[in-house]
Design an enzyme around this catalytic site. Structure first.
Site, short mmCIF file in Angstrom:
data_model
loop_
_atom_site.label_atom_id
_atom_site.label_comp_id
_atom_site.label_asym_id
_atom_site.label_seq_id
_atom_site.Cartn_x
_atom_site.Cartn_y
_atom_site.Cartn_z
N ASP B 223 0.84 -1.21 0.00
CA ASP B 223 0.00 0.00 0.00
C ASP B 223 0.87 1.25 0.00
O ASP B 223 0.59 2.22 -0.71
CB ASP B 223 -1.03 -0.01 1.13
CG ASP B 223 -0.48 -0.43 2.47
OD1 ASP B 223 0.62 -1.02 2.53
OD2 ASP B 223 -1.15 -0.19 3.49
N ASP B 247 0.91 -6.67 -10.95
CA ASP B 247 -0.11 -6.34 -11.94
C ASP B 247 -0.66 -4.95 -11.64
O ASP B 247 -0.75 -4.08 -12.52
CB ASP B 247 -1.23 -7.39 -11.87
CG ASP B 247 -2.24 -7.24 -13.00
OD1 ASP B 247 -1.93 -6.55 -13.98
OD2 ASP B 247 -3.33 -7.84 -12.88
MG LIG Z 1 -2.51 -5.55 -15.72
MG LIG Z 2 -3.02 0.72 3.93
#
Ligand SMILES: [Mg+2]
Ligand SMILES: [Mg+2]
Lengths: 370, 370
Positions: B223, B247
């Site tokens: 994150d 990805d």
């Molecule tokens: Mg992708």
């Molecule tokens: Mg977070």
């Protein structure tokens, strides 16, 4: 009104910013004639240190007896070597699970006065005003098994992304409900071209949509969403996602606002006991140095006033005070530019309290003339 | 040199951009005295339509008999209702698995001449030059079980994030190897505060690091990485990630370059048979309209010349031709501004071929004077 608020400062800057929220709430209580009872509990690393685990039973009890919960932040390098089930983050994950805090709500709005601070061009930030609704108690962060097997060359590890249809339905319903009161558009994020759980998610989104004929539903693959969020963020109204997708996308989206230090969030339960916390973490590098930006925590308090207590005027007063302080160019270090003199945490809290006092004085004068 | 190249155009604009790569490679073959044999196979939706499945055995055979593989793009709304194991994307996933294409390499570089087109401020894009190394054959996109259970209110779905330690080790080794030839910094992305697989990943990264004393290793939570990528992208040299994290992050990072239409990628196998493809998808909305940007596919061909065939000069010639066309302000629709006259796909391909011819002429003149 009389309300009991469970305050869980947690670790790092959590303590400092929670102090700010409490002081601001005390001013609000005085100005509007409410009684706020603050109870305080340990969670995260400080709970590990003092009670041997990240979520002591007494903290959970304290939360259950409150009308709303405020949380600072948990975690820090000090506890990085703890076993998996005794990490600070486990305290927060367990609290969410225990209280059924299934929906995390993050408003993302670009503050006009902070666009200089943003990596984005102003034109991209124009009209950015959306909400991320993240599923919070299921998905990859909770599924079992989550374990290691084998040794040496045979070692492997597994985590599990599991959802019941009902868990998916209720978070989608929360998103549609929110969109119905806004610009009436839900963007449902998934990876339906690869994941089975995402295909169930997408079907369920279509089913829930049937109950909201006025709300538009759009499906977006998570990798595309990561791109669209920064290419054309004003296209969004309500984004709804699986737990981990939401974790990643909401931290990405936070950059649009100019600083993590500005972003409040709420976590909703079905029974009405909600939790409010800033989006930022415990920032161990600046903890205890009187440098943290307390505004995200203070704005989380405003969210609580509005959502849990129905105190719309009180919430607006807090938000106005924050806006005025920013408009006056006053900033903590995270928002200050090179040549600025940044405010300390304590100074920023005082500025907000003064702003509330001034605001209140103006209201009284206006009432006198009305 | 004589080289056999398996061409898999796939779906949508894949066919159009593959045409461009083949024409450019033919010019290179002529100019540098090589023989390229192009074989062509079906994959994705067109394979479903014509052969009943997304990866026919003959296509796999064709790839195994080639020196390198070029792929256009797969997928489109036409096949959205196919059962899970018969989607166009399954063809690509299966090809990766069958050929052991375990490492996806995406260079991310901001083209100076395209910064006007970027949502980011110029200052953020300065010095952006990193590579994302994404694990491609394991993790959440391949783990078993991946299935539905129950009916009605009891319905649920599961996907599985599974890695052997060896799979993790080899992708991390590829990243360290790459960093050793660059700025000597690896950022390993994980979610070690929550996922067991991430904790094994982090430990393995430390073990592999021991073999590369000169290369710095930094761990970053996924994150936070989603945030740092757009807040301060020039901090990165080599980012290495799990399949799904990669990805999401690599599509996010693509925005830094100004357009998906510019980004090549390679997928490496341990036995030396590599695959090259543009980062963009099949773009069904503009397919067959002579509008697609062929540059990502053409730059993928350059990557192939360099990585698979060791043809450094030939690769540079292609990259120079692309740079010259962009510097001359020539753009396809995805890069054109409001008042521009965008080039068609065919026109852009011709521009690159002319650029190669001019470049070659200059080289000959220079040789004559040397
Ligand atoms: Mg992708
Ligand atoms: Mg977070």
């Amino acid at each position: 009104m009389k309300k009991t608020i469970a305050m869980l400062p947690g670790d790092g800057i959590g303590k400092e910013v929670m102090q700010g929220a409490q002081e601001v709430l005390s001013v609000i209580a005085e100005q509007f004639g409410h009684e706020f009872i603050f109870t305080s509990g340990l969670i995260g690393g400080s709970a590990i240190d003092q009670r041997g685990g990240p979520l002591p039973a007494e903290t959970l009890e304290l939360c259950r007896n409150a009308d709303a919960i405020m949380l600072g932040a948990v975690g820090g390098p000090k506890w990085d070597r703890e076993p998996a089930d005794n990490r600070p983050e486990r305290g927060l994950l367990a609290l969410r699970k225990e209280l059924g805090l299934y929906a995390n709500i993050r408003p993302v709005k670009a503050y006009e006065c902070l666009t200089d601070h943003s990596p984005f061009k102003k034109s991209v930030l124009n009209g950015v005003d959306f909400v991320i609704v993240r599923e919070l108690t299921g998905g990859l962060y909770f599924g079992k098994p989550s374990e290691r097997s084998g040794k040496g060359g045979e070692e492997s590890a597994v985590d599990t992304l599991f959802y019941t249809k009902e868990e998916v339905r209720r978070i989608l319903a929360a998103a549609f409900e929110m969109a119905a009161g806004r610009r009436k558009k839900v963007t449902s994020v998934d990876k339906a071209n690869v994941l089975e759980s995402s295909r169930m998610w997408r079907e369920t989104a279509e089913e829930v949509k049937a109950d909201y004929p006025d709300v538009e539903l759009e499906h977006m693959l998570v990798d595309n969403a990561a791109m669209q969020l920064i290419k054309n963020p004003s296209q969004f109204d309500v984004l709804v996602t699986e737990n981990m997708f939401g974790d990643i996308l909401s931290d990405e989206a936070s950059v649009l606002t100019g600083s993590l230090g500005m972003l409040p969030s709420s976590s909703l339960s079905l029974n009405g006991l909600h939790l409010y916390e800033p989006v930022h973490g415990s920032a161990p590098d600046i903890a205890g140095k009187n440098k943290a930006n307390p505004l995200a925590m203070i704005l989380s308090a405003a969210m609580m006033l509005r959502t849990s207590f129905g105190m719309e005027e009180e919430a607006k007063a807090v938000e106005r005070a924050v806006q005025h302080v920013l408009d006056a160019g006053k900033r903590t270090g995270d928002l200050a530019f090179k040549n600025d003199h940044p405010l300390t945490t304590a100074e920023m809290i005082d500025e907000i309290k003064e702003g509330l006092a001034d605001d209140n004085a103006i209201l009284h004068i206006m009432e006198a003339y009305a």
